[in-house]
Design a protein around this motif. Structure first.
Motif, PDB file in Angstrom:
ATOM      1  N   CYS A   7       0.809  -1.220   0.000  1.00 14.92           N
ATOM      2  CA  CYS A   7       0.000   0.000   0.000  1.00 14.92           C
ATOM      3  C   CYS A   7       0.841   1.269   0.000  1.00 14.92           C
ATOM      4  O   CYS A   7       0.316   2.363   0.001  1.00 14.92           O
ATOM      5  CB  CYS A   7      -0.891   0.004   1.235  1.00 14.92           C
ATOM      6  SG  CYS A   7       0.082   0.082   2.759  1.00 14.92           S
ATOM      7  N   CYS A  12       3.871  -0.747   6.853  1.00 17.18           N
ATOM      8  CA  CYS A  12       3.589  -2.095   6.319  1.00 17.18           C
ATOM      9  C   CYS A  12       4.870  -2.735   5.789  1.00 17.18           C
ATOM     10  O   CYS A  12       5.065  -3.941   5.940  1.00 17.18           O
ATOM     11  CB  CYS A  12       2.538  -2.032   5.221  1.00 17.18           C
ATOM     12  SG  CYS A  12       0.881  -1.739   5.863  1.00 17.18           S
ATOM     13  N   CYS A  23      -2.671  -4.805  -0.266  1.00 14.46           N
ATOM     14  CA  CYS A  23      -1.447  -4.886   0.535  1.00 14.46           C
ATOM     15  C   CYS A  23      -1.445  -6.173   1.368  1.00 14.46           C
ATOM     16  O   CYS A  23      -2.433  -6.462   2.052  1.00 14.46           O
ATOM     17  CB  CYS A  23      -1.360  -3.655   1.440  1.00 14.46           C
ATOM     18  SG  CYS A  23       0.040  -3.692   2.586  1.00 14.46           S
ATOM     19  N   CYS A  66      -1.741  -4.911   5.380  1.00 12.91           N
ATOM     20  CA  CYS A  66      -2.934  -4.268   5.954  1.00 12.91           C
ATOM     21  C   CYS A  66      -4.211  -4.537   5.171  1.00 12.91           C
ATOM     22  O   CYS A  66      -5.296  -4.240   5.642  1.00 12.91           O
ATOM     23  CB  CYS A  66      -2.708  -2.766   6.080  1.00 12.91           C
ATOM     24  SG  CYS A  66      -2.666  -1.931   4.489  1.00 12.91           S
TER      25      CYS A  66
HETATM   26 ZN   LIG Z   1      -0.381  -1.811   3.905  1.00 13.45          ZN
END
Ligand SMILES: [Zn+2]
Length: 482
Positions: A434, A439, A465, A468
């Motif tokens: 993302c 992340c 992603c 997440c």
């Molecule tokens: Zn993410």
């Protein structure tokens, strides 16, 4: 001291040490300073061949070679704080002259951005002088605390090619980043070294840079090796070192810079990627000896053996006249079989064998180091056949390397797959991302790999992603790494 022959495919780490030592390329671990090594004559020639090629490419694109001092005074190196922070635990300091303290502490250069920027502040006054593209090939020092590896992680990197360029605008510098990427592509393509190009994540860019583009190759043990980096430095160093130039409208402005480097690691990649269980297979462009000629003596006929040596000399002369470096192994202590072993281990790309049969039919037998294929050719065809075969060897190595890399890029759909792929040694793993640094860092933590960045070439992105679950805007690469 003979070390046991090691397997390239299954025991790469030992194979690598075996080759550097037994092929007399680089003596490592015996000199009484940790993390430094010695280029032996054969290795030094490989290094020279590579540097000739690198210099040619840089000179042709308007780069000028310079040579800066090894010492950088502390007050200078501390001017760019973000930069020094990135290096501070690795800088080696010179603090004494004899028994007395030096008047200033001096660093053994870890890299030269500040030193070069300082001199640019004295040399450059007007936009009319820009752009400038400098480079030097020097030793750099970093007090590595991680385990050192010959040519890969060293305290003294002896073949650091650093280029430093300076431009009027951000966009001019960005165009230079693109030129540098193209130069490196060309060099690696010529040498048949397969690579991926990634834009490094923010937390792993060069200290002080706006952004970093990195070239990575994949070693036989499926760990990635960074072999080249290109940095857009923006105005970080020109502001810190007060490099001001007069723009076209008369105002004083801070110019923009780039820097990019290659190191001993390119040689490490060349030796490692083009290899097999017999040793390295030197790419013809960097092989100090392209052809080794092995006389196969006559069993009982001394006169015939002398004629065979004469035939060998004719072959060497003929090749030499056509710029093909060849050598005859006239050692009388070794059998032909022992000589084959010796020169395979040195990675000489092509072998010529000449015995009674070749002598009497005015032919030579040639054997490729890469595919181990051999054939007889007429003496008259020698130069054409040898030259063509050397080119084919270069192409074969490139194709083989690219295939290996391609087969070891794995697309993972979720975290579990990514982690599994890394632990099973699948190579480079690509996941959807993302674009949030959090992340990216989480991905490293969960999988135990290292994030290499996002592909330099634009890619279609369609997914979410892996960390997440939000809509992905990019691909992120992760790998086990040197
Ligand atoms: Zn993410």
């Amino acid at each position: 001291m003979k070390v046991k022959r090691e397997r390239w495919s299954s025991n790469f780490s030992e194979w690598y040490d075996w080759v550097l030592s037994e092929a007399e390329i680089y003596d490592y671990g015996r000199y009484p300073v940790k993390g430094v090594g010695i280029w032996r004559p054969y290795g030094f020639k490989i290094r020279e061949k590579l540097l000739e090629l690198v210099r040619r490419e840089l000179n042709q694109t308007g780069h000028e070679e310079v040579l800066f001092p090894l010492l950088i005074p502390e007050e200078l190196i501390k001017k760019e704080t973000e930069h020094i922070k990135g290096f501070e635990n690795e800088v080696l300091w010179v603090t004494k002259g004899g028994e007395s303290e030096t008047d200033t502490r001096m660093a053994l250069r870890p890299t030269s951005e500040v030193a070069i920027s300082y001199m640019e502040s004295l040399w450059l006054k007007s936009y009319k002088q820009l752009p400038k593209k400098y480079y030097q090939i020097v030793s750099i020092f970093r007090y590595e605390t991680k385990a050192t590896r010959p040519l890969i992680r060293l305290r003294e990197v002896t073949t650091f090619k650093e280029a430093h360029t300076i431009h009027l605008t951000y966009d001019d510098a960005e165009r230079q980043v693109m030129e540098a990427v193209e130069i490196y592509r060309k060099i690696f393509d010529m040498l048949g070294i397969p690579y991926i190009i990634s834009r490094r994540p923010d937390w792993d860019k060069f200290p002080g840079a706006e952004y970093t583009i990195a070239f990575e190759t994949l070693m036989p043990d499926l760990k990635t090796l960074q072999i080249g980096t290109v940095h857009h430095l923006g105005q970080k160093f020109t502001k810190a070192l007060d490099v001001k130039i007069q723009a076209e409208d008369g105002s004083l402005v801070y110019p923009h810079q780039t820097s990019y480097g290659l190191s001993d690691r390119v040689i490490s990649a060349l030796i490692s990627i083009h290899g097999d269980d017999h040793g390295p297979i030197l790419h013809p462009l960097i092989a100090p000896i392209k052809v080794v000629i092995i006389p196969i003596p006559s069993v009982n006929n001394q006169k015939e053996t002398l004629n065979i040596i004469e035939h060998c000399k004719r072959v060497k002369d003929e090749l030499g006249k056509n710029d093909v470096d060849a050598t005859i192994d006239e050692d009388t202590e070794l059998t032909p079989g022992e000589k084959f072993y010796k020169w395979e281990l040195k990675g000489v790309p092509l072998r010529v064998e000449i015995g009674p049969r070749e002598l009497n039919s005015n032919t030579v037998y040639i054997k490729r180091r890469d595919t181990l294929e051999g054939k007889s050719i007429q003496f008259e065809e020698l130069v054409v056949e040898v030259t063509r075969t050397l080119t084919e060897i270069g192409l074969y190595l490139k194709e083989r390397g690219e295939k290996f890399l391609k087969e070891h890029i794995f697309k993972a759909e979720n975290l579990e797959e990514a982690k599994k792929a890394l632990n099973e040694g699948k190579g480079i793993v690509e996941v959807h991302w993302c674009n949030d640094n959090k992340c990216g860092l989480k991905l490293e933590e969960i999988t135990g790999g290292q994030v290499k960045g996002v592909p330099f070439e634009k890619r279609e992105v369609n997914g979410s992603c892996v960390v997440c679950g939000k809509t992905a805007t990019n691909i992120l690469r992760i790998a086990k790494t040197y």
